[in-house]
Design a protein around this motif. Structure first.
Motif, PDB file in Angstrom:
ATOM      1  N   THR A 134      -1.242   3.058  -1.353  1.00 51.73           N
ATOM      2  CA  THR A 134      -0.061   2.456  -0.725  1.00 51.73           C
ATOM      3  C   THR A 134       0.885   1.902  -1.783  1.00 51.73           C
ATOM      4  O   THR A 134       2.102   2.107  -1.727  1.00 51.73           O
ATOM      5  CB  THR A 134      -0.485   1.326   0.237  1.00 51.73           C
ATOM      6  OG1 THR A 134      -1.383   1.875   1.209  1.00 51.73           O
ATOM      7  CG2 THR A 134       0.713   0.717   0.938  1.00 51.73           C
ATOM      8  N   CYS A 145       4.781   2.943  -2.314  1.00 54.67           N
ATOM      9  CA  CYS A 145       5.804   1.897  -2.105  1.00 54.67           C
ATOM     10  C   CYS A 145       6.578   1.588  -3.380  1.00 54.67           C
ATOM     11  O   CYS A 145       7.795   1.392  -3.341  1.00 54.67           O
ATOM     12  CB  CYS A 145       5.147   0.627  -1.558  1.00 54.67           C
ATOM     13  SG  CYS A 145       4.576   0.811   0.141  1.00 54.67           S
ATOM     14  N   THR A 202       2.005   1.300   9.416  1.00 56.43           N
ATOM     15  CA  THR A 202       0.614   1.304   8.964  1.00 56.43           C
ATOM     16  C   THR A 202      -0.306   1.279  10.173  1.00 56.43           C
ATOM     17  O   THR A 202      -0.182   0.403  11.035  1.00 56.43           O
ATOM     18  CB  THR A 202       0.330   0.068   8.082  1.00 56.43           C
ATOM     19  OG1 THR A 202       1.201   0.099   6.957  1.00 56.43           O
ATOM     20  CG2 THR A 202      -1.114   0.068   7.595  1.00 56.43           C
ATOM     21  N   ASP A 226       1.091   5.048   6.787  1.00 59.49           N
ATOM     22  CA  ASP A 226      -0.059   4.579   6.014  1.00 59.49           C
ATOM     23  C   ASP A 226      -1.278   4.423   6.932  1.00 59.49           C
ATOM     24  O   ASP A 226      -1.136   4.160   8.115  1.00 59.49           O
ATOM     25  CB  ASP A 226       0.302   3.224   5.370  1.00 59.49           C
ATOM     26  CG  ASP A 226      -0.651   2.847   4.246  1.00 59.49           C
ATOM     27  OD1 ASP A 226      -1.526   3.667   3.918  1.00 59.49           O
ATOM     28  OD2 ASP A 226      -0.504   1.735   3.702  1.00 59.49           O
TER      29      ASP A 226
END
Length: 480
Positions: free
Chosen positions: A39, A43, A55, A111
């Motif tokens: 992640t 990001c 997510t 995610d």
């Protein structure tokens, strides 16, 4: 340009950017062990460019998952009344929103994708309909997804046989940090000011997992950090091992049983041994072993030390090894367990075992030091019980933790030794090494040139017995 907050990951960052900049829609899947930084990578690399991100929620019903997804979409559309009765409708709503932005490219990040795929939710079917139905030439869709349930990512998503078959532009596997990357993370990002021996000791406990390394306090010595994170009352990483397995695998108790059994022997256990001791057979055991390997907990190698070549499974996840050796057996009465353990025999035994695992995780660096990076080779451990050879000679049996079997007629028979100073080989140990190499040659009937190779922290001290050593690799070489 490579993000200065990202240690390593240059190739992965470059790939994420490449697919963002391409002139067609792209579906990019990032996968790897939980806590490895998937992640964070996405990001940091695509910061400020997401048009929508969501997510997945752990262990919630499909209805709740869809409702949460729609709520997130409503925040973007400013439409408080937006609704979706199923995933198909939810993705239709997302498509309408994205096309309404009238941009030349839109970026979506989903995610923890496996958590969205709840039973009978038709999530994969709806996602594939969304992806396959994207026909806009004016707006390119850049869909980035990731998940820690590696087996789901590999089997059900990347390897989907249905609507997503062959649709993933690029699967990107994110590996744990190497020793060098761990050193850079600890000292450049965390400002720990650790020397290489302490970096090694840290790696032997936490592995190259950024999430764990980030929890270290740079005002405390390593032993205090270990106590705070794993042995103190309410230590934050004490429940981590259980959570890892619960969040990755449905039948987590079987996975734990297999891992605990494999961890008992450094050279690993054969499939037959695992089956017999864990009471698991057939397809179920195959699935468990494949999934553990895909999630970076174990490695599989072919052992030549059996009548017919047999697969052996070996625990390679440093955190799991440490947890099973110490944390799971600690009743919680001593909050300073690791500091108080000092230089006891129990700690020395584990240190030797863990250092061997670090070496197994850095075979490319060992090969580079030996100057054989370009030579095709196979790496494995070897063990054999007592046997009698064809000439009637009895051999006591033994094991070798690492053999690098090269295609140029040479085998590096590796001894990996953890010590706080130069390693001293005494006459008895030198004799044992020679006998073990002779036994291996007879057992495997190999004509290859066997060369004793020592991997140590600070090198081997020169004395008459050290002549047994043909090659040396030291700690600094593992940081290359």
């Amino acid at each position: 340009m490579h993000n200065k907050n990202l240690i390593g990951r240059a190739e992965e960052t470059s790939l994420l950017e490449e697919y963002y900049s391409s002139n067609k829609s792209e579906l990019v899947a990032v996968y790897g062990r939980r806590r490895v930084g998937k992640t964070y990578l996405i990001c940091e690399t695509l910061e400020g460019r997401f048009d929508f991100d969501y997510t997945g929620k752990y262990k919630v019903a499909a209805k709740v998952q869809i409702s949460e997804f729609q709520k997130e979409l409503n925040r973007h559309t400013k439409d408080e009344d937006g609704e979706a009765k199923d995933w198909f409708e939810a993705f239709d709503n997302l498509k309408d929103y994205l096309l309404g932005l009238k941009k030349d490219r839109v970026v979506v990040f989903l995610d923890e994708l496996p958590w969205m795929d709840t039973a009978k939710s038709n999530f994969i079917a709806a996602l594939s309909t969304f992806w396959n139905g994207w026909r806009s030439k004016k707006t390119l869709l850049k869909l980035y997804v990731c998940g820690s349930a590696t087996t789901w990512m590999v089997d059900k998503f990347i390897g989907d046989k249905g609507g997503l078959y062959g649709r993933v532009s690029r699967p990107i596997y994110l590996a744990p940090f190497t020793l060098l990357e761990t050193e850079q993370y600890l000292n450049d990002i965390k400002k720990m000011k650790y020397g290489r021996k302490i970096v090694l000791d840290t790696y032997m406990i936490f592995g190259g997992i950024p999430y764990y390394l980030d929890m270290l306090n740079n005002r405390k010595p390593l032993s205090e950090n270990v106590d705070d994170l794993l042995f103190a009352n309410n230590a934050p990483l004490k429940p981590e091992f259980d959570f890892l397995f619960r969040s990755l695998f449905k039948d987590s108790s079987n996975y734990r049983r297999v891992i605990e059994y494999i961890s008992k022997k450094m050279v690993g256990q054969t499939r037959e041994e695992i089956s017999e001791n864990c009471n698991l057979t057939g397809g179920e055991l195959t699935k468990i072993l494949n999934n553990l390997a895909a999630c970076d907990f174990i490695r599989c190698y072919m052992s030549p030390g059996k009548k017919k070549r047999s697969k052996v499974y070996q625990l390679t996840d440093m955190f799991s090894l440490f947890y099973l050796r110490f944390v799971s057996k600690n009743a919680g009465t001593d909050e300073h367990f690791w500091t108080n353990l000092g230089k006891t025999g129990k700690k020395s035994t584990w240190s030797g075992y863990a250092f061997e695992q670090v070496c197994l995780n850095h075979i490319p660096q060992i090969k580079a030091r030996l100057g054989i990076s370009g030579i095709l080779s196979n790496s494995y451990a070897w063990s054999r019980k007592k046997f009698t050879d064809t000439d009637g000679v009895e051999w006591a049996g033994g094991q070798i933790e690492l053999i690098i079997d090269r295609n140029d007629g040479v085998m590096n028979v590796c001894e990996m030794k953890y010590s706080s100073d130069e390693y001293i080989i005494n006459p008895k140990y030198a004799k044992d090494i020679k006998e073990r190499m002779a036994m291996f040659r007879v057992s495997e009937k190999t004509k290859k040139d066997l060369r004793c190779t020592f991997v140590t922290i600070y090198g081997v001290r020169r004395n008459p017995s050290s002549d047994v050593v043909a090659y040396e690799v030291v700690l600094d070489d593992l940081f290359k």
